[in-house]
Design a protein around this motif. Structure first.
Motif, PDB file in Angstrom:
ATOM      1  N   MET A   1       0.850  -1.144   0.056  1.00 44.64           N
ATOM      2  CA  MET A   1      -0.120  -0.029  -0.208  1.00 44.64           C
ATOM      3  C   MET A   1       0.772   1.079   0.140  1.00 44.64           C
ATOM      4  O   MET A   1       0.650   2.121  -0.773  1.00 44.64           O
ATOM      5  CB  MET A   1      -0.930  -0.012   1.085  1.00 44.64           C
ATOM      6  CG  MET A   1      -1.916   1.257   1.126  1.00 44.64           C
ATOM      7  SD  MET A   1      -3.307   0.701   0.141  1.00 44.64           S
ATOM      8  CE  MET A   1      -4.415   1.708   0.793  1.00 44.64           C
ATOM      9  N   HIS A   2       1.793   1.185   0.979  1.00 43.31           N
ATOM     10  CA  HIS A   2       2.846   2.494   0.925  1.00 43.31           C
ATOM     11  C   HIS A   2       3.462   2.608  -0.321  1.00 43.31           C
ATOM     12  O   HIS A   2       3.527   3.869  -0.871  1.00 43.31           O
ATOM     13  CB  HIS A   2       3.765   2.277   2.120  1.00 43.31           C
ATOM     14  CG  HIS A   2       4.949   3.430   2.275  1.00 43.31           C
ATOM     15  ND1 HIS A   2       4.141   4.677   2.480  1.00 43.31           N
ATOM     16  CD2 HIS A   2       5.909   3.304   1.950  1.00 43.31           C
ATOM     17  CE1 HIS A   2       5.326   5.463   2.652  1.00 43.31           C
ATOM     18  NE2 HIS A   2       6.488   4.731   2.380  1.00 43.31           N
ATOM     19  N   GLN A   3       3.925   1.658  -0.890  1.00 41.67           N
ATOM     20  CA  GLN A   3       4.753   1.889  -2.373  1.00 41.67           C
ATOM     21  C   GLN A   3       3.614   2.257  -3.580  1.00 41.67           C
ATOM     22  O   GLN A   3       4.102   3.074  -4.258  1.00 41.67           O
ATOM     23  CB  GLN A   3       5.071   0.600  -2.878  1.00 41.67           C
ATOM     24  CG  GLN A   3       5.921   0.400  -3.948  1.00 41.67           C
ATOM     25  CD  GLN A   3       6.612  -1.022  -4.530  1.00 41.67           C
ATOM     26  OE1 GLN A   3       6.157  -1.854  -3.735  1.00 41.67           O
ATOM     27  NE2 GLN A   3       7.430  -1.127  -5.432  1.00 41.67           N
ATOM     28  N   GLN A   4       2.339   2.024  -3.250  1.00 37.62           N
ATOM     29  CA  GLN A   4       1.382   2.500  -4.220  1.00 37.62           C
ATOM     30  C   GLN A   4       1.127   3.837  -4.068  1.00 37.62           C
ATOM     31  O   GLN A   4       1.277   4.791  -5.100  1.00 37.62           O
ATOM     32  CB  GLN A   4       0.106   1.690  -4.126  1.00 37.62           C
ATOM     33  CG  GLN A   4      -0.951   2.149  -5.396  1.00 37.62           C
ATOM     34  CD  GLN A   4      -0.376   1.734  -6.621  1.00 37.62           C
ATOM     35  OE1 GLN A   4       0.127   0.547  -7.104  1.00 37.62           O
ATOM     36  NE2 GLN A   4      -0.531   2.575  -7.541  1.00 37.62           N
ATOM     37  N   HIS A   5       1.257   4.311  -3.011  1.00 35.46           N
ATOM     38  CA  HIS A   5       1.246   5.889  -2.823  1.00 35.46           C
ATOM     39  C   HIS A   5       2.274   6.724  -3.251  1.00 35.46           C
ATOM     40  O   HIS A   5       2.070   7.870  -3.852  1.00 35.46           O
ATOM     41  CB  HIS A   5       1.216   5.998  -1.336  1.00 35.46           C
ATOM     42  CG  HIS A   5      -0.247   5.897  -0.571  1.00 35.46           C
ATOM     43  ND1 HIS A   5      -1.451   6.418  -0.905  1.00 35.46           N
ATOM     44  CD2 HIS A   5      -0.728   4.942   0.256  1.00 35.46           C
ATOM     45  CE1 HIS A   5      -2.454   6.121  -0.320  1.00 35.46           C
ATOM     46  NE2 HIS A   5      -2.091   5.065   0.525  1.00 35.46           N
ATOM     47  N   GLN A   6       3.570   5.965  -3.288  1.00 34.90           N
ATOM     48  CA  GLN A   6       4.781   6.648  -3.767  1.00 34.90           C
ATOM     49  C   GLN A   6       4.741   6.533  -5.125  1.00 34.90           C
ATOM     50  O   GLN A   6       4.789   7.666  -5.752  1.00 34.90           O
ATOM     51  CB  GLN A   6       5.948   5.836  -3.402  1.00 34.90           C
ATOM     52  CG  GLN A   6       6.294   6.267  -1.793  1.00 34.90           C
ATOM     53  CD  GLN A   6       7.471   5.165  -1.352  1.00 34.90           C
ATOM     54  OE1 GLN A   6       8.134   4.400  -2.144  1.00 34.90           O
ATOM     55  NE2 GLN A   6       7.958   5.598  -0.203  1.00 34.90           N
ATOM     56  N   ASP A   8       1.736   6.574  -6.975  1.00 34.09           N
ATOM     57  CA  ASP A   8       0.709   7.617  -7.275  1.00 34.09           C
ATOM     58  C   ASP A   8       1.260   8.958  -7.162  1.00 34.09           C
ATOM     59  O   ASP A   8       0.992   9.978  -8.043  1.00 34.09           O
ATOM     60  CB  ASP A   8      -0.533   7.545  -6.582  1.00 34.09           C
ATOM     61  CG  ASP A   8      -1.383   6.217  -6.858  1.00 34.09           C
ATOM     62  OD1 ASP A   8      -0.958   5.597  -7.913  1.00 34.09           O
ATOM     63  OD2 ASP A   8      -2.173   5.867  -6.064  1.00 34.09           O
ATOM     64  N   TYR A   9       2.269   9.281  -5.977  1.00 38.30           N
ATOM     65  CA  TYR A   9       2.647  10.461  -5.947  1.00 38.30           C
ATOM     66  C   TYR A   9       3.462  11.130  -7.057  1.00 38.30           C
ATOM     67  O   TYR A   9       3.441  12.016  -7.495  1.00 38.30           O
ATOM     68  CB  TYR A   9       3.529  10.442  -4.590  1.00 38.30           C
ATOM     69  CG  TYR A   9       4.075  11.927  -4.180  1.00 38.30           C
ATOM     70  CD1 TYR A   9       3.233  12.950  -3.761  1.00 38.30           C
ATOM     71  CD2 TYR A   9       5.343  12.097  -4.722  1.00 38.30           C
ATOM     72  CE1 TYR A   9       3.861  14.113  -3.573  1.00 38.30           C
ATOM     73  CE2 TYR A   9       5.979  13.303  -4.207  1.00 38.30           C
ATOM     74  CZ  TYR A   9       5.318  14.487  -3.871  1.00 38.30           C
ATOM     75  OH  TYR A   9       5.990  15.694  -3.439  1.00 38.30           O
ATOM     76  N   TRP A  50      -5.319  13.583  -5.027  1.00 40.00           N
ATOM     77  CA  TRP A  50      -4.250  14.184  -4.350  1.00 40.00           C
ATOM     78  C   TRP A  50      -4.100  15.796  -4.482  1.00 40.00           C
ATOM     79  O   TRP A  50      -3.561  16.216  -3.502  1.00 40.00           O
ATOM     80  CB  TRP A  50      -3.022  13.805  -5.233  1.00 40.00           C
ATOM     81  CG  TRP A  50      -2.531  12.629  -4.917  1.00 40.00           C
ATOM     82  CD1 TRP A  50      -3.114  11.250  -5.329  1.00 40.00           C
ATOM     83  CD2 TRP A  50      -1.537  11.887  -3.933  1.00 40.00           C
ATOM     84  NE1 TRP A  50      -2.571   9.940  -4.725  1.00 40.00           N
ATOM     85  CE2 TRP A  50      -1.669  10.545  -3.893  1.00 40.00           C
ATOM     86  CE3 TRP A  50      -0.730  12.609  -3.138  1.00 40.00           C
ATOM     87  CZ2 TRP A  50      -0.710   9.876  -3.317  1.00 40.00           C
ATOM     88  CZ3 TRP A  50       0.434  12.033  -2.209  1.00 40.00           C
ATOM     89  CH2 TRP A  50       0.125  10.309  -2.218  1.00 40.00           C
TER      90      TRP A  50
END
Length: 142
Positions: A1-6, A8-9, A50
């Motif tokens: 999940m954390h990797q997906q946020h990065q 997307d960012y 975002w």
């Protein structure tokens, strides 16, 4: 999940960079999404989540900011500021100022020229309160 946020960012960051570089041309959503390497539908949803605004609204804000600086710093005319910001003319610039800031751009140019104390263009136009008569405007004459 954390990797997906990065991921997307970084995609949103690429989209913002593309919009900032091409806001004068009015980039299409498909072009911005291609720069971010996602589908237009997904990019629209992701960018809005975002950034809090749509990519088109973000581009409008950049155009307005550019025009405001051209009027304030460069001493440009309304037509020059509008065309330099990628807008079709001063009418579009006026509409953009009114829809975003609540005041027409000519007030910003006039305040700049007169060294008006309310120079920052962000001062919205407000109705004069001295004309308000409670006996006439409120029901039952409170």
């Amino acid at each position: 999940m954390h990797q997906q946020h990065q991921i997307d960012y970084r995609r949103v960051e690429r989209g913002i960079a593309y919009i900032a570089a091409h806001f004068r041309e009015g980039p299409a959503l498909e072009d911005v999404a291609a720069a971010a390497h996602v589908s237009p539908f997904h990019f629209q949803r992701m960018f809005t989540a975002w950034a809090g605004v749509s990519p088109k609204t973000f581009a409008r804000y950049l155009s307005l900011d550019h025009a405001r600086h051209a009027l304030r710093d460069g001493g440009a005319s309304l037509l020059g500021a509008a065309l330099d910001s990628g807008l079709s003319g001063p009418g579009r610039l006026h509409d953009l100022f009114v829809s975003v800031e609540g005041n027409p751009g000519r007030l910003c140019a006039r305040r700049r020229r007169a060294h008006h104390p309310l120079w920052p263009c962000r001062q919205p136009v407000r109705p004069a309160l001295h004309r308000f008569d409670p006996a006439r405007h409120l029901p039952y004459g409170l």
